[in-house]
Design a protein around this motif. Sequence first.
Motif, short mmCIF file in Angstrom:
data_model
loop_
_atom_site.label_atom_id
_atom_site.label_comp_id
_atom_site.label_asym_id
_atom_site.label_seq_id
_atom_site.Cartn_x
_atom_site.Cartn_y
_atom_site.Cartn_z
N SER A 164 21.49 -13.57 -6.82
CA SER A 164 22.95 -13.57 -6.65
C SER A 164 23.43 -12.38 -5.83
O SER A 164 24.46 -12.47 -5.14
N THR A 165 22.71 -11.27 -5.88
CA THR A 165 23.07 -10.10 -5.07
C THR A 165 22.08 -9.86 -3.93
O THR A 165 22.25 -8.92 -3.15
N VAL A 166 21.07 -10.71 -3.84
CA VAL A 166 20.02 -10.61 -2.82
C VAL A 166 19.43 -9.20 -2.81
O VAL A 166 19.28 -8.57 -1.76
N SER A 167 19.10 -8.73 -4.00
CA SER A 167 18.57 -7.37 -4.11
C SER A 167 17.51 -7.32 -5.20
O SER A 167 17.45 -8.17 -6.08
N GLY A 168 16.70 -6.28 -5.14
CA GLY A 168 15.66 -6.09 -6.13
C GLY A 168 14.38 -5.60 -5.50
O GLY A 168 14.25 -5.53 -4.27
N ALA A 169 13.42 -5.26 -6.34
CA ALA A 169 12.18 -4.67 -5.86
C ALA A 169 11.43 -5.59 -4.91
O ALA A 169 10.78 -5.11 -3.97
N LEU A 170 11.47 -6.90 -5.12
CA LEU A 170 10.69 -7.81 -4.28
C LEU A 170 11.09 -7.73 -2.82
O LEU A 170 10.26 -7.95 -1.94
N ARG A 171 12.34 -7.40 -2.57
CA ARG A 171 12.80 -7.29 -1.18
C ARG A 171 12.03 -6.20 -0.44
O ARG A 171 11.84 -6.30 0.79
N GLU A 172 11.58 -5.19 -1.17
CA GLU A 172 10.91 -4.05 -0.54
C GLU A 172 9.50 -4.37 -0.06
O GLU A 172 8.85 -3.52 0.55
N PHE A 173 9.02 -5.58 -0.34
CA PHE A 173 7.69 -5.99 0.15
C PHE A 173 7.79 -6.94 1.34
O PHE A 173 6.78 -7.48 1.78
N TRP A 195 0.74 -12.55 -6.09
CA TRP A 195 0.45 -11.82 -4.84
C TRP A 195 0.24 -10.34 -5.12
O TRP A 195 -0.71 -9.72 -4.61
N LEU A 196 1.11 -9.76 -5.93
CA LEU A 196 0.99 -8.34 -6.26
C LEU A 196 -0.29 -8.05 -7.03
O LEU A 196 -0.96 -7.03 -6.80
N ALA A 197 -0.65 -8.95 -7.95
CA ALA A 197 -1.89 -8.77 -8.72
C ALA A 197 -3.10 -8.80 -7.81
O ALA A 197 -4.08 -8.05 -8.03
N GLU A 198 -3.08 -9.64 -6.80
CA GLU A 198 -4.18 -9.69 -5.84
C GLU A 198 -4.29 -8.38 -5.06
O GLU A 198 -5.39 -7.90 -4.78
N GLN A 199 -3.14 -7.79 -4.74
CA GLN A 199 -3.15 -6.50 -4.05
C GLN A 199 -3.67 -5.40 -4.96
O GLN A 199 -4.40 -4.50 -4.52
N VAL A 200 -3.30 -5.46 -6.23
CA VAL A 200 -3.81 -4.49 -7.21
C VAL A 200 -5.33 -4.60 -7.31
O VAL A 200 -6.05 -3.60 -7.35
N ALA A 201 -5.83 -5.83 -7.32
CA ALA A 201 -7.27 -6.04 -7.39
C ALA A 201 -7.98 -5.46 -6.17
O ALA A 201 -9.11 -4.97 -6.27
N GLU A 202 -7.31 -5.49 -5.01
CA GLU A 202 -7.89 -4.90 -3.80
C GLU A 202 -8.09 -3.39 -3.95
O GLU A 202 -8.89 -2.79 -3.24
N GLN A 229 0.82 -1.20 0.00
CA GLN A 229 0.00 0.00 0.00
C GLN A 229 0.86 1.26 0.00
O GLN A 229 0.53 2.24 -0.67
N GLN A 230 1.96 1.21 0.71
CA GLN A 230 2.87 2.36 0.72
C GLN A 230 3.42 2.64 -0.67
O GLN A 230 3.45 3.79 -1.12
N HIS A 231 3.86 1.58 -1.34
CA HIS A 231 4.43 1.77 -2.68
C HIS A 231 3.36 2.16 -3.69
O HIS A 231 3.60 2.97 -4.59
N PHE A 232 2.18 1.59 -3.54
CA PHE A 232 1.08 1.93 -4.45
C PHE A 232 0.71 3.41 -4.30
O PHE A 232 0.53 4.12 -5.29
N SER A 233 0.60 3.86 -3.06
CA SER A 233 0.25 5.25 -2.81
C SER A 233 1.35 6.18 -3.31
O SER A 233 1.08 7.25 -3.89
N ASN A 234 2.61 5.78 -3.10
CA ASN A 234 3.72 6.61 -3.57
C ASN A 234 3.75 6.67 -5.09
O ASN A 234 4.05 7.72 -5.68
N LEU A 235 3.45 5.54 -5.74
CA LEU A 235 3.39 5.51 -7.20
C LEU A 235 2.38 6.52 -7.71
O LEU A 235 2.66 7.29 -8.65
N ASP A 268 3.99 -4.10 -12.72
CA ASP A 268 5.31 -3.59 -13.08
C ASP A 268 5.54 -2.19 -12.51
O ASP A 268 6.65 -1.88 -12.05
N MET A 269 4.52 -1.35 -12.55
CA MET A 269 4.67 0.02 -12.05
C MET A 269 4.92 0.04 -10.55
O MET A 269 5.74 0.81 -10.05
N VAL A 270 4.20 -0.81 -9.80
CA VAL A 270 4.41 -0.87 -8.35
C VAL A 270 5.82 -1.39 -8.05
O VAL A 270 6.50 -0.89 -7.15
N LEU A 271 6.26 -2.38 -8.81
CA LEU A 271 7.62 -2.89 -8.65
C LEU A 271 8.64 -1.79 -8.91
O LEU A 271 9.63 -1.64 -8.18
#
Length: 293
Positions: free
Chosen positions: A180-189, A214-221, A34-40, A233-236
């Motif tokens: 391999s770097t343990v990084s990316g957008a998914l970590r932020e959730f 999971w993200l699509a279900e949140q978008v549907a909410e 919700q934080q990322h969606f609102s910020n987007l 993709d935009m939320v990511l």
Amino acid sequence: MLWFKKQPKDVQVIERDLIVPAELTLPFDANLFQQHFSNLKHVAEQDAGLDAYISSMQSKQKLYAESLNEAAIDSLSLEKIEVLLELVFTARRRVYPVLQKMGEQQSVLLIKTLLYGNGMLLERMQSFTEALPVDEGADKAGQKLAAKIKRAAFDFAAEMLHYTDPVKYPLMSRWVWDQSTVSGALREFIRGNDHMAEVPLGNSPEMFEGARKWLAEQVAEQGIYKDVPFWVDMVLADAYSTYFRSMAEGMLSADFGRSGGPEEYVKKFLGIDTMRRSGRTRVKKDSEVQVTN
């Protein structure tokens, strides 16, 4: 492809590259979404707006689908590949010289095998990068540069798959997740991710699809049921933008150049950032790495 409900056990679905979403090894947090969606929404309002972002992504998808569909791919040219690379920020600076050295015929065959060849999906993506004739050299600098080119090629492969068929294929670029770097957008959730030395999500297509489900279900909410792959993709992109801006830009800016506000980062991750004036390409034509014959 996006799965919102479990399929009946007595229904046999036979489809090429059918990606069944995996159960996530770590729980994602709906409040962080919700934080990322609102910020987007806030970021887009300071720019052209979310409708304009969706429209740009639709245009990108149309270009990829028209260029790379199975009926048209044999007529693909290096010039068209350059146009496609223009829209992948992590690949536009590294991949073209290697493909150019390979030649048009071999480059098209490599892309065709990635999209429509035999073998498991992840294996085809890895084969795409390994097939590039990059000479790693004997010194560490050459090996490091060759590794960067191959990682960029993996991102190009991920975007070709996703934008050719965004319902079937989740976006599997490294900025979404790189085990391999343990990084990316998914970590932020993931709640408390800052204190995690290990985030064992893996890098399988099934994991990416599980995360996307999971993200699509949140978008549907949020009451959104149209263009869901692009909303995901935009939320990511917003999530990774938050991470990126929290890091020292000098450490990460080589692939990004000098961007302005947060909206520029979001658009750059999505590959819909503003092109140069006068139609000048951002695709780098030369490379410091040696290309084998």
